[in-house]
Design a protein around this motif. Structure first.
Motif, PDB file in Angstrom:
ATOM      1  N   ARG A   7      64.595  24.552  10.370  1.00 44.11           N
ATOM      2  CA  ARG A   7      64.294  25.209  11.633  1.00 44.11           C
ATOM      3  C   ARG A   7      62.782  25.252  11.867  1.00 44.11           C
ATOM      4  O   ARG A   7      62.015  25.515  10.942  1.00 44.11           O
ATOM      5  N   THR A   8      62.374  25.015  13.110  1.00 47.01           N
ATOM      6  CA  THR A   8      60.958  25.072  13.470  1.00 47.01           C
ATOM      7  C   THR A   8      60.521  26.532  13.579  1.00 47.01           C
ATOM      8  O   THR A   8      61.241  27.350  14.158  1.00 47.01           O
ATOM      9  N   SER A   9      59.367  26.846  13.054  1.00 48.38           N
ATOM     10  CA  SER A   9      58.877  28.225  13.081  1.00 48.38           C
ATOM     11  C   SER A   9      58.527  28.638  14.512  1.00 48.38           C
ATOM     12  O   SER A   9      58.263  27.802  15.375  1.00 48.38           O
ATOM     13  N   LYS A  13      56.654  26.522  17.673  1.00 50.96           N
ATOM     14  CA  LYS A  13      57.365  26.427  18.948  1.00 50.96           C
ATOM     15  C   LYS A  13      56.471  26.911  20.092  1.00 50.96           C
ATOM     16  O   LYS A  13      56.390  26.274  21.149  1.00 50.96           O
ATOM     17  N   ARG A  14      55.775  28.038  19.861  1.00 50.82           N
ATOM     18  CA  ARG A  14      54.897  28.596  20.896  1.00 50.82           C
ATOM     19  C   ARG A  14      53.699  27.701  21.164  1.00 50.82           C
ATOM     20  O   ARG A  14      53.266  27.547  22.308  1.00 50.82           O
ATOM     21  N   ILE A  15      53.156  27.108  20.104  1.00 51.45           N
ATOM     22  CA  ILE A  15      52.019  26.198  20.264  1.00 51.45           C
ATOM     23  C   ILE A  15      52.419  25.013  21.137  1.00 51.45           C
ATOM     24  O   ILE A  15      51.706  24.644  22.071  1.00 51.45           O
ATOM     25  N   ARG A  16      53.564  24.414  20.832  1.00 51.58           N
ATOM     26  CA  ARG A  16      54.044  23.271  21.628  1.00 51.58           C
ATOM     27  C   ARG A  16      54.299  23.671  23.072  1.00 51.58           C
ATOM     28  O   ARG A  16      54.011  22.918  24.003  1.00 51.58           O
ATOM     29  N   GLN A  17      54.848  24.864  23.256  1.00 51.31           N
ATOM     30  CA  GLN A  17      55.161  25.340  24.603  1.00 51.31           C
ATOM     31  C   GLN A  17      53.887  25.556  25.419  1.00 51.31           C
ATOM     32  O   GLN A  17      53.828  25.171  26.592  1.00 51.31           O
ATOM     33  N   THR A  18      52.854  26.141  24.812  1.00 56.14           N
ATOM     34  CA  THR A  18      51.605  26.381  25.536  1.00 56.14           C
ATOM     35  C   THR A  18      50.911  25.074  25.886  1.00 56.14           C
ATOM     36  O   THR A  18      50.330  24.950  26.967  1.00 56.14           O
ATOM     37  N   ILE A  19      50.976  24.083  24.982  1.00 58.95           N
ATOM     38  CA  ILE A  19      50.398  22.771  25.281  1.00 58.95           C
ATOM     39  C   ILE A  19      51.102  22.148  26.472  1.00 58.95           C
ATOM     40  O   ILE A  19      50.470  21.614  27.385  1.00 58.95           O
ATOM     41  N   TRP A  20      52.435  22.243  26.479  1.00 57.66           N
ATOM     42  CA  TRP A  20      53.232  21.674  27.560  1.00 57.66           C
ATOM     43  C   TRP A  20      52.906  22.356  28.886  1.00 57.66           C
ATOM     44  O   TRP A  20      52.733  21.697  29.914  1.00 57.66           O
ATOM     45  N   LYS A  21      52.766  23.687  28.858  1.00 63.18           N
ATOM     46  CA  LYS A  21      52.446  24.429  30.078  1.00 63.18           C
ATOM     47  C   LYS A  21      51.036  24.124  30.558  1.00 63.18           C
ATOM     48  O   LYS A  21      50.777  24.025  31.759  1.00 63.18           O
ATOM     49  N   ARG A  22      50.095  23.974  29.615  1.00 63.53           N
ATOM     50  CA  ARG A  22      48.705  23.694  29.970  1.00 63.53           C
ATOM     51  C   ARG A  22      48.568  22.350  30.664  1.00 63.53           C
ATOM     52  O   ARG A  22      47.770  22.189  31.581  1.00 63.53           O
ATOM     53  N   LYS A  23      49.348  21.359  30.213  1.00 61.59           N
ATOM     54  CA  LYS A  23      49.318  20.045  30.854  1.00 61.59           C
ATOM     55  C   LYS A  23      49.759  20.142  32.312  1.00 61.59           C
ATOM     56  O   LYS A  23      49.147  19.553  33.204  1.00 61.59           O
ATOM     57  N   GLY A  24      50.817  20.899  32.551  1.00 56.80           N
ATOM     58  CA  GLY A  24      51.295  21.086  33.920  1.00 56.80           C
ATOM     59  C   GLY A  24      50.288  21.817  34.776  1.00 56.80           C
ATOM     60  O   GLY A  24      50.080  21.475  35.948  1.00 56.80           O
ATOM     61  N   TYR A  25      49.637  22.825  34.212  1.00 53.66           N
ATOM     62  CA  TYR A  25      48.646  23.604  34.947  1.00 53.66           C
ATOM     63  C   TYR A  25      47.448  22.745  35.333  1.00 53.66           C
ATOM     64  O   TYR A  25      46.975  22.797  36.464  1.00 53.66           O
ATOM     65  N   SER A  26      46.982  21.914  34.391  1.00 55.05           N
ATOM     66  CA  SER A  26      45.806  21.088  34.688  1.00 55.05           C
ATOM     67  C   SER A  26      46.128  20.023  35.734  1.00 55.05           C
ATOM     68  O   SER A  26      45.303  19.741  36.605  1.00 55.05           O
TER      69      SER A  26
END
Length: 54
Positions: A7-9, A13-26
């Motif tokens: 299982r992913t910690s 999971k949160r780090i990947r999610q914030t990166i994904w959201k940051r890409k959309g925001y930029s």
């Protein structure tokens, strides 16, 4: 023989999610900036055909 994956910690999971959201925001910021420059007519990198109403 297949083995169940670990299982992913939560932190990973949160780090990947914030990166994904940051890409959309930029990309949203870039689109907004391009739209503003097109509406004011100050765009230097994007050429748009203008029709003369004369």
């Amino acid at each position: 023989m297949s083995v169940p994956k670990k299982r992913t910690s939560r932190s990973k999971k949160r780090i990947r999610q914030t990166i994904w959201k940051r890409k959309g925001y930029s990309s949203a910021l870039k689109a907004l900036s391009l739209g503003k420059s097109l509406s004011t007519g100050k765009s230097k990198s994007f050429f748009m055909r203008r029709e003369n109403k004369a």
